[in-house]
Enzyme design. Sequence first.
Site, PDB file in Angstrom:
ATOM      1  N   GLU A 325       0.725  -1.015   0.220  1.00  0.00           N
ATOM      2  CA  GLU A 325       0.146  -0.546   0.100  1.00  0.00           C
ATOM      3  C   GLU A 325       0.500   0.723  -0.298  1.00  0.00           C
ATOM      4  OE1 GLU A 325      -2.997   0.445   2.285  1.00  0.00           O
ATOM      5  OE2 GLU A 325      -4.168  -1.709   2.200  1.00  0.00           O
ATOM      6  N   ASP A 472       1.144  -8.856   2.744  1.00  0.00           N
ATOM      7  CA  ASP A 472       0.013  -8.870   3.833  1.00  0.00           C
ATOM      8  C   ASP A 472      -1.124 -10.083   2.924  1.00  0.00           C
ATOM      9  OD1 ASP A 472      -2.715  -8.405   4.518  1.00  0.00           O
ATOM     10  OD2 ASP A 472      -2.589  -5.936   3.994  1.00  0.00           O
ATOM     11  N   ASN A 474      -3.541 -10.977   3.148  1.00  0.00           N
ATOM     12  CA  ASN A 474      -5.387 -11.264   4.339  1.00  0.00           C
ATOM     13  C   ASN A 474      -6.062 -12.585   4.000  1.00  0.00           C
ATOM     14  OD1 ASN A 474      -6.377  -8.134   4.105  1.00  0.00           O
ATOM     15  ND2 ASN A 474      -5.935  -7.820   2.025  1.00  0.00           N
TER      16      ASN A 474
END
Length: 587
Positions: A325, A472, A474
Site C-alpha cells: 500500500e 499482507d 489477508n
Amino acid sequence: MFNYLPAAVSLLPRCRLPFSSRTFTGACRLLSRMEAAVVRCLPEEPKLTISFCLDGSHKHMQRDQDEALGKVLARISNSILKKHTKAKKSKKNCSEAAEIPAVKLFFMGNELPGTLPNSEAWQNGAVLQVGEVRYNVQRNPPTFTTAELPVSLLAGFPVCPKLEIEFGNLQDCEFTWFRENPPRTSPEAAEAGPDQEDRWTPVGRERVHVPSNQDISCRLKLRCTPRDGSCSGPAKELVSAGSVEAGPGVCTFDNRHMYTVKMAEWPAVRVMSYNILADIYAQTDLSKTVLYPYCAPYALQLDYRQNLIKKELAGYNADIICLQEVDKGVFVDSLIPALDAFGLDGVFRVKEKQHEGLACFYRRSKFRLLSSHDIMLSEALTSDSIHAELLEKVSANSTLKDKVLRRSTSLQVTILEDVIKPGRKVCVANTHLYWHPQGGNVRLIQMGVALKHLGHVISEIAPGVPLVFCGDFNSTPNSGVFQLLSDSVIPQQHADWSSSGPEESCSIQLNSGFPPLLSACGQPAYTNYVGGFHGCLDYIFIQPERMQVEQVIPLPSLQEVTTYKALPSVAHPSDHIALVCDLQWNP
C-alpha cells in the site's frame, strides 16, 4: 571537443587581461571569490544553459551549442541595455544616453573570439565579464536539480529533504541546518534593525536532521552544497514552510527500536514487511467514519503519518524492507529520499488501475539488485503458459474466473546478490492479496499463480537461491493460503474454495511447488488491529532448510496498540504492524 580552442586563443595575444605566472595563485583566489556563471552542456543535447545573477536578477539562457559565442554575448549586453533604458525612462531626466556594457568571455587571460561555438567557449575556468562584474564559469558543476523540505516537521522525528543531484554524489554533499531565532523585542534590537545572520542558529550538519524540543515553534533552514569528491557546485538554501511542532510522545514502535539499535551483523540479514496504509484509502469517507472513526483526523493526514513512518522504518535498521500500500507519490517524494539517506535503494511496482503498489528496499552496503520479475497475477494467469493447468480448472466456473481476472493484485519479485560474498543470492517476493473477508478462493488462486511464477523465476534465473516471501496476505493462520504455504498442498475439499458461496465455488487441489515454508515471525495474535477486527494477516515466509531465524522483534503489547483504542492512531501510522526479524543462511 576543445581541439581548436588553444589555437583560437593563441591568435589573440593583444586582447589579454593582466595575467602572468607570478599572479596565477592570486588569479585562482580571485576565481574562488567571484560569483559563478553555471553552464550545463551535454554532448547528447543540442542546447546548453547559462545561469548567473546580475543586478539582483537571475539570468537563465538556453542557447544552441553550435551557435557563435558573439551572439550570446550580444544578447546579454542587449538585455542589460534594455533594462537600463527602461529604468532611465521611468525617471524625469532621461537625456543621458544609456551606456552599452562590455560583455566578454576570457580563458587563461585571453579574450575568446566571437566566432567560437558555445560548446567550445564555455568551459571551466573561463571568466565572463559583464561591465565591471566578473563571473567564474563552472561547466557542469555538481548541481541540485531538486531540493525540497517536507511540509510537516515534528520534534523527535527525522527531517529528510528530497534531493536530486546532477554531476555529483549525494554522499559527498555538505549540509548545515539552522533554527530560526525568535525576533528580538528590546528597543536596542529594534533600533539596530534586522540582521540576517543573527536570525539563524546552526543546529546540525547531517543530511537528515532530527529537530529537538528547542526547535518547537521555529522554522528550519537547510544550506546544502552539492559536491562530487572535492568539486563543489552552487549551494542552495531551503527554508521550511512551517514551524516545528511537538511530536506525539511515545509511539508504538519506540520500544521495538530498542532491539534494533544496531544493524544485523553480516552474514545475518534483517527483513521487514509492512503495510503502511495508502493515503488513497486513509482519506476516504469510509475510512474516516466507519473503519477508523476513533482516529484523530489530523493523524490520518499523509504529512503527519509520513513523519511516523520514516522514523519507524529508520529505527529498525533493516537490510530488506518490503512495503505494501505504497502511494506512488509517497515512494518518489518521501520514501526514496528518506531511505536513500539511510543507505537503502528501492524498486517500486504500481498496482494496475490503482495509484498504490509494492516497494522493496535493500541496503546498498549488503546487497545489489540483479533483476526484477514483477507480474500482475490475473494477467499472468491468462498469458503465461506455465499457468495453463490452473487456468483450465478456474475456467470451469466462469463467475469465479471473471472475479479473479478483475483483480489488479501484483507480485513483486526481486533477485538480490550479497556484495560481501558475491554469488550468494536471495529471491525476495512481496505481495498484497485480495482483501475481501469472503475472498479465500480468490486468494488461493492468486497464491497458486504467485508460487508457480516464483518457482519458474528461481529455476530459470537463479537456481537454488532461497526464497523470502513477504506481504499482507489477508489470510489468517487457519486459512487455505497459510496451509498451502506451510504444508505445500491444499486439498480440494478445503472450506476456502467455497468462501464466497456456491455460485463461485470450485474444487482444486493446489501444490505449492516448494517444500513447506516457515512463518519466520510465527503466528502473532494480530498484525492488523482496527475497531472491528484484529488478527494475523501479514507474514514473512522462509525456506527453513535454507535459512533460519536468529531474532524476531517483539510486536507492540496489547496495551500499546489500544492506547488510542485501535490502529491507526496519533502514535501509529498504519492499521497494520510491521514484522521484523533477523535471518541467517544455513551452512
